[in-house]
Design a protein around this motif. Sequence first.
Motif, mmCIF file in Angstrom:
data_model
loop_
_atom_site.group_PDB
_atom_site.id
_atom_site.type_symbol
_atom_site.label_atom_id
_atom_site.label_comp_id
_atom_site.label_asym_id
_atom_site.label_seq_id
_atom_site.Cartn_x
_atom_site.Cartn_y
_atom_site.Cartn_z
ATOM 1 N N GLN A 1 67.722 35.216 -7.660
ATOM 2 C CA GLN A 1 67.107 34.239 -6.762
ATOM 3 C C GLN A 1 67.655 32.848 -7.019
ATOM 4 O O GLN A 1 67.902 32.080 -6.073
ATOM 5 C CB GLN A 1 65.582 34.241 -6.913
ATOM 6 N N ASP A 2 67.867 32.503 -8.279
ATOM 7 C CA ASP A 2 68.465 31.204 -8.618
ATOM 8 C C ASP A 2 69.873 31.092 -8.041
ATOM 9 O O ASP A 2 70.287 30.032 -7.556
ATOM 10 C CB ASP A 2 68.506 31.007 -10.133
ATOM 11 N N ILE B 1 72.582 28.658 -14.883
ATOM 12 C CA ILE B 1 71.557 29.644 -14.538
ATOM 13 C C ILE B 1 71.087 30.320 -15.824
ATOM 14 O O ILE B 1 71.904 30.763 -16.626
ATOM 15 C CB ILE B 1 72.119 30.727 -13.589
ATOM 16 N N ASN B 2 69.784 30.384 -16.025
ATOM 17 C CA ASN B 2 69.230 31.043 -17.206
ATOM 18 C C ASN B 2 69.362 32.560 -17.038
ATOM 19 O O ASN B 2 68.593 33.191 -16.317
ATOM 20 C CB ASN B 2 67.769 30.649 -17.398
ATOM 21 N N LEU C 1 64.908 37.097 -10.943
ATOM 22 C CA LEU C 1 64.870 35.641 -10.994
ATOM 23 C C LEU C 1 66.278 35.045 -11.085
ATOM 24 O O LEU C 1 66.552 34.005 -10.480
ATOM 25 C CB LEU C 1 64.017 35.181 -12.180
ATOM 26 N N VAL C 2 67.145 35.701 -11.845
ATOM 27 C CA VAL C 2 68.537 35.243 -11.930
ATOM 28 C C VAL C 2 69.167 35.257 -10.544
ATOM 29 O O VAL C 2 69.793 34.284 -10.104
ATOM 30 C CB VAL C 2 69.355 36.113 -12.903
ATOM 31 N N GLN D 1 66.473 35.404 -17.948
ATOM 32 C CA GLN D 1 65.359 35.741 -17.065
ATOM 33 C C GLN D 1 65.516 37.187 -16.571
ATOM 34 O O GLN D 1 66.533 37.836 -16.817
ATOM 35 C CB GLN D 1 65.358 34.831 -15.831
ATOM 36 N N LEU E 1 78.956 28.611 -11.170
ATOM 37 C CA LEU E 1 77.668 29.074 -11.669
ATOM 38 C C LEU E 1 77.879 29.573 -13.091
ATOM 39 O O LEU E 1 78.594 30.552 -13.319
ATOM 40 C CB LEU E 1 77.133 30.216 -10.798
ATOM 41 N N ASN F 1 69.599 30.631 -4.227
ATOM 42 C CA ASN F 1 69.175 29.261 -3.909
ATOM 43 C C ASN F 1 70.328 28.268 -4.059
ATOM 44 O O ASN F 1 70.526 27.387 -3.221
ATOM 45 C CB ASN F 1 68.012 28.837 -4.803
ATOM 46 N N THR F 2 71.089 28.425 -5.148
ATOM 47 C CA THR F 2 72.185 27.498 -5.429
ATOM 48 C C THR F 2 73.298 27.626 -4.402
ATOM 49 O O THR F 2 73.795 26.621 -3.872
ATOM 50 C CB THR F 2 72.751 27.750 -6.839
#
Length: 210
Positions: free
Chosen positions: A196-197, A185-186, A193-194, A189, A135, A200-201
């Motif tokens: 959550q990404d 991953i951005n 949100l980070v 944010q 990541l 999810n990944t």
Amino acid sequence: MSKGKFIVVEGMEGAGKSSAIHVIEALLQQHHIEYINTREPGGTPLAETLRTLIKATDHQETITQETELLLMYASRSQLLANRILPALNQGQWVIGDRHDLSSRAYQGGGREFDDEVMESISRVTLQGFKPDLTLYLDLDPEIGLSRAKARGELDRIEQEKIDFFHRVRNKYQDLASKDSTIVTINAEQSMELVHQDIINTVQQFITKQG
């Protein structure tokens, strides 16, 4: 016993690697997956000594770029042989705070070592070993450094000029775009949100393992 998996969190100063690792830990715990943590440079007694040499700002002589590069890979070699591979072979998962991608970005991109040099040293040291999932937390270097400064005193590498960090980021982005095992991953944010990404990944990755 199935072999463990190696998940690495990458990114520049202030990207939020530590909190990302906590998120991954919580997810693995939910799935009752046994894991260990590592960090680079460091992770074994000898590798931690090398970490101190690499990061210290009070040396009485200049550390050459070549010395820095070789110390990074010497530390990584110790960690791989003495912690990562034994854990994976025992079926444990490993969460790594940095790995080879960091050297490709910082020494290859930032220090501008030739790609062939980086590949040769990596091949000798790692013998083709690579993470199962990486990541990469991407953000503007100036944002990251401002966060790092707020944490406290910067180490030797963190004190480099901003152009160095722009080269590091460019190399990270270039390498990530060419490797399907690296997920960007951005990190600019919101933290929610980070995270959550990341969830999810990693959840998708765990599901694929069956």
